[in-house]
Design an enzyme around this catalytic site. Structure first.
Site, PDB file in Angstrom:
ATOM      1  N   ARG A 296       0.869  -1.178   0.000  1.00 50.47           N
ATOM      2  CA  ARG A 296       0.000   0.000   0.000  1.00 50.47           C
ATOM      3  C   ARG A 296       0.900   1.220   0.000  1.00 50.47           C
ATOM      4  NH1 ARG A 296      -4.265   0.512   4.817  1.00 50.47           N
ATOM      5  NH2 ARG A 296      -2.423   1.186   5.967  1.00 50.47           N
TER       6      ARG A 296
ATOM      7  N   TYR B 216      -2.166  11.276   6.696  1.00 46.91           N
ATOM      8  CA  TYR B 216      -2.338   9.903   7.148  1.00 46.91           C
ATOM      9  C   TYR B 216      -1.302   8.972   6.513  1.00 46.91           C
ATOM     10  CZ  TYR B 216      -3.495   5.114   7.146  1.00 46.91           C
ATOM     11  OH  TYR B 216      -3.357   3.766   7.274  1.00 46.91           O
TER      12      TYR B 216
ATOM     13  N   ASP C 104      -4.903   3.948   0.647  1.00 49.97           N
ATOM     14  CA  ASP C 104      -5.911   4.253   1.672  1.00 49.97           C
ATOM     15  C   ASP C 104      -6.225   5.749   1.633  1.00 49.97           C
ATOM     16  OD1 ASP C 104      -7.502   4.407   3.898  1.00 49.97           O
ATOM     17  OD2 ASP C 104      -6.060   3.500   5.282  1.00 49.97           O
TER      18      ASP C 104
ATOM     19  N   HIS D 278      -8.492   7.041   3.626  1.00 47.41           N
ATOM     20  CA  HIS D 278      -8.798   7.328   5.031  1.00 47.41           C
ATOM     21  C   HIS D 278     -10.013   8.241   5.196  1.00 47.41           C
ATOM     22  CE1 HIS D 278      -7.453   7.234   9.312  1.00 47.41           C
ATOM     23  NE2 HIS D 278      -6.963   6.079   8.888  1.00 47.41           N
TER      24      HIS D 278
ATOM     25  N   GLU E 239      -8.986   2.219  -0.786  1.00 48.26           N
ATOM     26  CA  GLU E 239      -9.587   1.940   0.525  1.00 48.26           C
ATOM     27  C   GLU E 239     -10.251   3.177   1.124  1.00 48.26           C
ATOM     28  OE1 GLU E 239      -6.627   0.209   3.035  1.00 48.26           O
ATOM     29  OE2 GLU E 239      -7.509   1.003   4.881  1.00 48.26           O
TER      30      GLU E 239
ATOM     31  N   GLU F 118     -12.992  -0.909   7.907  1.00 41.24           N
ATOM     32  CA  GLU F 118     -12.202  -1.114   9.131  1.00 41.24           C
ATOM     33  C   GLU F 118     -12.899  -0.546  10.367  1.00 41.24           C
ATOM     34  OE1 GLU F 118      -8.617   0.918   7.766  1.00 41.24           O
ATOM     35  OE2 GLU F 118      -8.978   2.492   9.239  1.00 41.24           O
TER      36      GLU F 118
ATOM     37  N   ARG G 282     -13.475  -4.874   4.804  1.00 44.77           N
ATOM     38  CA  ARG G 282     -12.306  -4.785   5.691  1.00 44.77           C
ATOM     39  C   ARG G 282     -12.620  -4.918   7.171  1.00 44.77           C
ATOM     40  NH1 ARG G 282      -7.741  -3.270   5.397  1.00 44.77           N
ATOM     41  NH2 ARG G 282      -7.840  -1.340   6.572  1.00 44.77           N
TER      42      ARG G 282
ATOM     43  N   GLU H 174      -4.120  -7.173   5.772  1.00 49.89           N
ATOM     44  CA  GLU H 174      -3.187  -6.081   6.071  1.00 49.89           C
ATOM     45  C   GLU H 174      -2.182  -6.561   7.117  1.00 49.89           C
ATOM     46  OE1 GLU H 174      -5.002  -2.530   7.633  1.00 49.89           O
ATOM     47  OE2 GLU H 174      -3.085  -1.469   7.737  1.00 49.89           O
TER      48      GLU H 174
ATOM     49  N   TRP I 204     -10.347  12.734   9.773  1.00 53.67           N
ATOM     50  CA  TRP I 204      -8.922  12.407   9.769  1.00 53.67           C
ATOM     51  C   TRP I 204      -8.699  11.112   9.005  1.00 53.67           C
ATOM     52  CZ3 TRP I 204      -6.279   8.161  12.114  1.00 53.67           C
ATOM     53  CH2 TRP I 204      -4.884   8.182  11.833  1.00 53.67           C
TER      54      TRP I 204
HETATM   55  C1  GCO Z   1      -5.277   1.098   8.180  1.00 55.14           C
HETATM   56  C2  GCO Z   1      -5.941   2.107   9.043  1.00 55.14           C
HETATM   57  C3  GCO Z   1      -5.187   2.483  10.294  1.00 55.14           C
HETATM   58  C4  GCO Z   1      -6.064   3.389  11.178  1.00 55.14           C
HETATM   59  C5  GCO Z   1      -5.864   3.013  12.603  1.00 55.14           C
HETATM   60  C6  GCO Z   1      -6.775   3.814  13.504  1.00 55.14           C
HETATM   61  O1  GCO Z   1      -5.778   0.928   7.091  1.00 55.14           O
HETATM   62  O2  GCO Z   1      -4.301   0.498   8.599  1.00 55.14           O
HETATM   63  O3  GCO Z   1      -6.539   3.121   8.340  1.00 55.14           O
HETATM   64  O4  GCO Z   1      -3.920   2.994  10.056  1.00 55.14           O
HETATM   65  O5  GCO Z   1      -5.781   4.716  10.969  1.00 55.14           O
HETATM   66  O6  GCO Z   1      -6.080   1.659  12.747  1.00 55.14           O
HETATM   67  O7  GCO Z   1      -6.758   3.294  14.793  1.00 55.14           O
HETATM   68 MG    MG Z   2      -7.351   2.162   6.517  1.00 52.55          MG
END
Ligand code: GCO
Ligand code: MG
Length: 403
Positions: free
Chosen positions: A148, A160, A211, A213, A237, A263, A284, A340, A403
């Site tokens: 990634r 991020y 990602d 995010h 993602e 997630e 996810r 992951e 975020w």
């Molecule tokens: C990922 C996630 C994490 C989150 C984290 C928040 O895809 O690995 O986005 O990096 O930011 O798990 O607690």
């Molecule tokens: Mg993520």
């Protein structure tokens, strides 16, 4: 009957916070479950100690489904990350106990192996395109078949996924939330350039992921997915926050870039429309935040009907207990996609002795009975809880953003 005689919550911070549940039985077999909710750890610890553990004592550890139903329906207040992480910890610990009592690695109880190992992706990141691609190259040299890519955005101080420590990415970095500044325009300009450079330098064989995010609106996400099409991503993602599941229709309508999300989901109801309308390609949701193996199995079964595959969250805030559970789960289901794999630090791995291992782009759950992971309580006690928050994001004009 395998009677639950004791259960306790262990909170430890070997570099980052983890909440672990340990359940003991009268046969001397014990099990562990992960209950870590990044930035809100003590809420789950209290939910377990104050509300669930009193109900567990004296119950039959073998009755996993009944216990799941008891805790889910019995709360009256359904779902939510705190409740579902707590239920998940109980569920993981009970599966661990059942498999240990049977003398088998857990995946054998879940139906046996469907594959030889679990394809994983690494998190390659850098301030610049050059640095990010150097990092990706490093993963490729370690045998990774999927990476990634997360890169700094020109004109933004931080974003991020980019970290000064390239081996261990840890976003929960402050005792009060730190503040990042975000610009969607700058990000949408630089990201396609990153992937163009990546294909040129890394070639066509390596799987590339990215990602977002949760930072875009549906139409912005559609544009990004479309712009990235030539670079053939494995997935894009969390392109938008998925509270409104129908938002994904708009992204889908404009692009064939595969989409992943989930997630932060904690129940099958968060995924239902996305899966049934085939608006995503990878779900996810994790063993930890989506109610344990018992509930994730339902989600994966539903997904399988619609040709959606799994891609379980595996960031550093999910402990080695969750990683072990994800591996036993993933190896035993027909519609596993990818896992992951963000590395834990040496301190964390020492607190959680484990049998899973990496080799040649794949993770393997190992052959130890149960989950094959434990917690060293004496060592854990040397690392007391430290309050830590995830950052927040503001736009350049100061408004709050995701975020
Ligand atoms: C990922 C996630 C994490 C989150 C984290 C928040 O895809 O690995 O986005 O990096 O930011 O798990 O607690
Ligand atoms: Mg993520």
């Amino acid at each position: 009957m395998l009677k639950i005689t004791d259960a306790r919550v262990i909170v430890t911070c070997p570099g980052r916070n983890f909440v672990t549940l340990k359940i003991e039985t009268d046969a001397g077999v014990s099990g562990v479950g992960d209950a870590t909710l990044n930035g809100r750890e003590l809420a789950v610890a209290s939910y377990l100690s104050d509300h669930l553990i009193p109900c567990l004592l004296g119950r039959d550890a073998h009755r996993i489904e009944d216990t799941w139903q008891f805790l889910y329906r019995g709360a009256y207040w359904r779902r939510g990350p705190v409740t579902m992480a707590a239920i998940a910890a109980v569920d993981m610990a009970l599966w661990d106990i059942k498999a240990k009592a049977a003398g088998l690695p857990l995946y054998q109880l879940l139906g046996g192996a469907c594959r030889e190992g679990l394809l994983v992706y690494g998190h390659a990141n850098g301030e610049t395109t050059e640095e990010t691609l150097r990092e990706a190259q490093r993963y490729i040299e370690l045998g990774y078949r999927a990476v990634r890519l997360q890169s700094g955005v020109p004109g933004l101080k931080s974003t991020y996924g980019v970290s000064s420590d390239k081996d261990f990415y840890e976003p929960a970095d402050a005792a009060l939330p730190s503040e990042n500044v975000w610009s969607t325009e700058k990000y949408l300009r630089s990201t396609p350039q990153l992937f163009a450079a990546a294909r040129e330098k890394l070639g066509g064989d390596i799987h590339l992921l990215h990602d977002v995010h949760h930072r875009l609106t549906p139409i912005e996400a559609a544009r990004l997915a479309k712009d990235l099409e030539p670079y053939r991503l494995f997935w894009l993602e969390d392109a938008v926050p998925a509270e409104h599941q129908a938002n994904f229709r708009q992204i889908r309508a404009h692009s064939t870039t595969p989409l992943a999300v989930g997630e932060v989901f904690n129940s099958i109801w968060d995924c239902k429309q996305l899966i049934e309308e085939q608006l995503i390609d990878y779900i996810r949701a994790s063993v930890l935040h989506a109610g344990g193996i018992t509930h994730l199995r339902r989600i994966a079964n539903l997904a399988d009907l619609y040709k959606v595959r799994t891609g379980c969250h595996g960031a550093t805030d999910l402990s080695p207990v969750t990683m072990a559970a994800a591996l036993h789960f993933g190896i035993s289901i027909p519609n596993f996609g990818i896992q992951e794999y963000m590395q834990h630090t040496a301190e964390t791995l020492a607190v959680f002795p484990h049998g899973y291992h990496y080799g040649d782009g794949y993770l393997h759950p190992g052959e130890a009975p149960g989950l094959g992971v434990d917690i060293d309580e004496a060592l854990a006690a040397q690392y007391p809880y430290r309050r830590a928050y995830l950052p927040i994001n503001r736009l350049e004009d100061g408004s709050m953003h995701d975020w």
